[in-house]
Design an enzyme around this catalytic site. Sequence first.
Site, short mmCIF file in Angstrom:
data_model
loop_
_atom_site.label_atom_id
_atom_site.label_comp_id
_atom_site.label_asym_id
_atom_site.label_seq_id
_atom_site.Cartn_x
_atom_site.Cartn_y
_atom_site.Cartn_z
N ARG A 15 48.45 34.71 45.72
CA ARG A 15 47.65 33.74 46.50
C ARG A 15 46.55 33.15 45.63
O ARG A 15 46.10 32.04 45.89
CB ARG A 15 47.00 34.44 47.70
CG ARG A 15 47.98 34.89 48.76
CD ARG A 15 47.24 35.42 49.97
NE ARG A 15 46.07 34.60 50.21
CZ ARG A 15 44.88 35.06 50.55
NH1 ARG A 15 44.67 36.33 50.72
NH2 ARG A 15 43.87 34.23 50.72
N CYS A 48 41.01 39.75 59.34
CA CYS A 48 41.25 39.77 57.90
C CYS A 48 40.91 41.15 57.39
O CYS A 48 39.95 41.77 57.82
CB CYS A 48 40.37 38.72 57.26
SG CYS A 48 40.55 38.69 55.51
N LYS A 86 40.91 28.03 43.14
CA LYS A 86 41.59 28.04 44.45
C LYS A 86 40.61 27.66 45.57
O LYS A 86 40.91 26.82 46.41
CB LYS A 86 42.15 29.45 44.73
CG LYS A 86 42.52 29.69 46.18
CD LYS A 86 42.99 31.11 46.44
CE LYS A 86 41.93 32.13 46.70
NZ LYS A 86 41.40 32.18 48.08
N ASN A 87 39.43 28.29 45.55
CA ASN A 87 38.52 28.08 46.67
C ASN A 87 37.83 26.72 46.64
O ASN A 87 37.24 26.30 47.63
CB ASN A 87 37.49 29.22 46.74
CG ASN A 87 38.14 30.51 47.20
OD1 ASN A 87 39.27 30.50 47.69
ND2 ASN A 87 37.45 31.62 47.02
N ASP A 115 33.76 38.10 45.49
CA ASP A 115 35.15 38.05 45.03
C ASP A 115 35.34 38.74 43.68
O ASP A 115 36.47 38.80 43.17
CB ASP A 115 35.65 36.60 44.98
CG ASP A 115 35.76 36.00 46.37
OD1 ASP A 115 35.82 36.76 47.35
OD2 ASP A 115 35.76 34.75 46.48
N ARG A 163 35.62 38.22 60.11
CA ARG A 163 35.37 36.87 59.60
C ARG A 163 35.30 35.88 60.77
O ARG A 163 36.26 35.18 61.08
CB ARG A 163 36.43 36.47 58.58
CG ARG A 163 36.35 37.36 57.34
CD ARG A 163 37.40 37.02 56.32
NE ARG A 163 37.06 35.87 55.52
CZ ARG A 163 37.85 35.40 54.54
NH1 ARG A 163 39.00 35.98 54.30
NH2 ARG A 163 37.49 34.35 53.84
N1 EPU Z 1 30.33 34.29 58.62
C1 EPU Z 1 29.79 34.28 59.88
N2 EPU Z 1 30.12 33.25 60.70
C2 EPU Z 1 30.93 32.24 60.35
C3 EPU Z 1 31.47 32.24 59.05
C4 EPU Z 1 31.16 33.30 58.20
O1 EPU Z 1 29.05 35.18 60.25
O2 EPU Z 1 31.17 31.33 61.16
C5 EPU Z 1 30.04 35.40 57.71
C6 EPU Z 1 31.27 36.17 57.32
O3 EPU Z 1 31.58 37.17 58.27
C7 EPU Z 1 30.90 36.76 55.98
C8 EPU Z 1 30.01 35.68 55.40
O4 EPU Z 1 29.56 34.88 56.50
O5 EPU Z 1 30.13 37.92 56.17
C9 EPU Z 1 30.69 34.82 54.37
O6 EPU Z 1 31.78 34.17 54.96
P1 EPU Z 1 32.17 32.72 54.51
O7 EPU Z 1 32.43 31.91 55.73
O8 EPU Z 1 31.20 32.21 53.54
O9 EPU Z 1 33.53 32.96 53.82
P2 EPU Z 1 34.71 31.96 53.83
O10 EPU Z 1 34.23 30.58 53.72
O11 EPU Z 1 35.63 32.31 54.94
C10 EPU Z 1 35.01 31.82 51.23
C11 EPU Z 1 36.10 32.16 50.27
C12 EPU Z 1 36.26 33.66 50.17
C13 EPU Z 1 34.93 34.22 49.68
C14 EPU Z 1 33.80 33.81 50.63
C15 EPU Z 1 32.44 34.25 50.18
C16 EPU Z 1 37.57 30.27 50.53
C17 EPU Z 1 38.88 29.73 50.96
N3 EPU Z 1 37.35 31.56 50.74
O12 EPU Z 1 35.43 32.38 52.48
O13 EPU Z 1 37.25 33.89 49.18
O14 EPU Z 1 35.00 35.62 49.62
O15 EPU Z 1 33.79 32.38 50.79
O16 EPU Z 1 32.14 33.73 48.93
O17 EPU Z 1 36.76 29.55 49.98
C18 EPU Z 1 38.88 35.13 48.06
O18 EPU Z 1 39.05 34.14 47.33
O19 EPU Z 1 39.39 36.26 47.82
C19 EPU Z 1 38.06 34.98 49.26
C20 EPU Z 1 38.10 35.86 50.27
#
Ligand code: EPU
Length: 433
Positions: A400, A116, A22-23, A308, A121
Amino acid sequence: MDIFQISGEKPLHGTVQVSGSKNAALPLFAASLLSDQETILENVPDLSDINFMAEILSELGAEISRIDNNTWKIKPTSISFRAPYELVRKMRASVCLLGPLVARLRRAEIPMPGGCVIGHRPIDLHVKALQSLGAEVELSNGVVKVLGRKLRGNTIFLGGRHGSAVTGTANALMLAVLTPGKTILEGCACEPEISDLCKMLIRMGAQIVGIGSHRLTIEGVSKLDGCKHKVIPDRIEAGTYLLAGAITKGEITLEGVETSHLGSFLNLLESIGIHLTKKENQIKIYPPSDRLKPIEAVALPYPGIPTDLQAQICALASLIPGLSVITERVYPSRFMHVPELQRMGAHISIESSSAIIRGTNQLNGAPVMASDLRASAALILAGLAAKGETWVQRIYHLDRGYETFENKLNKLGAEVKRLPESELPNSVSINNN
Ligand code: EPU
């Protein structure tokens, strides 16, 4: 809303085919917008998040159709820069449309993704990347508005307090590939899903060096073509089935897995006494011959143990006698599964960003409420091992991210029924509002 009724204490046996990730797939859908030509995506999991993304692309003006259950055709000849609020608010991953829209149209307007349940996030790293490449970013009435009139390559450090941002790296990459000059992304995410995105972008004609590392160098090109790309296997789904095997003391063979994507997690399983055999695309887990050892694990960005899988690891630790400590470094408050596992008899306390788990020999079936995708999986795993019946409510979270979860589990010998919520007996109904 559907619910799951699980009759526990059935060891799982058999073979399960791992679905596409998915991701990985969600940013690949967004990346298809970088070209006005046709892209075919194969091995796409059949999930509600994918359907939301397809609807958003269609609303933006792309021609999008499903060739079969797991193959999509996307032709974004002419698209709009404004994403619809009603769809975007349903899925945080729609934030990764920002990069492609600005890259292709030099303009994007996307409603700010909401809060979230798994924790704070922010999108500051996404904004930093866009601004560093010369875009003007403004937050106005809850909408992120970006203008990319004078884009130019730059060197950007993408690490944040909790490591590097995964979709933030995807956005930076997708903008940089069509931005004039050289961009260097330092401290960027190196998750396999980012490497998969790099590979698709290269197929489309992008120039990227350093795939799989924390330093990506991109030489901007003026135009990208469409392509055909196969999504990588879902490492989180694979890990969840291994934990289903471990928690039910079963014997499961995973087919179609990318074993190299699961290094630290497999190492953790082996360190607590689980016997595995591993090939490049197959992993087999065996019933433990001795008592498993308590778990000490820290969820970290790749190549660490994935956040995850943290909730599902907590479910397993609840059934290993002794004291386990599971620390979450990516989303320090991602412990919504804990009160629900406690309903089933788990002994867990939260200290800062760690779950301290005093394992027991038995969990008892109970009515529980899923709060998010991975928490739902953890509760189902606990239900598979628990004595009696477990009722998991709000299963839409699970839909999802896990393709036909109950069918795959039932093929392995589990007894999981999907029922409409109206069939939940009054005696087991819970309301967490
Ligand atoms: N963060 C920041 N600033 C930003 C973005 C992120 O501080 O601008 C912090 C977040 O608060 C968090 C950390 O960085 O503490 C990781 O966030 P990240 O942005 O890497 O997460 P994401 O890209 O929003 C993806 C996956 C998530 C998975 C995370 C971490 C997708 C669509 N989602 O989220 O998947 O947990 O990376 O590996 O790729 C799930 O599948 O259940 C899920 C939540």
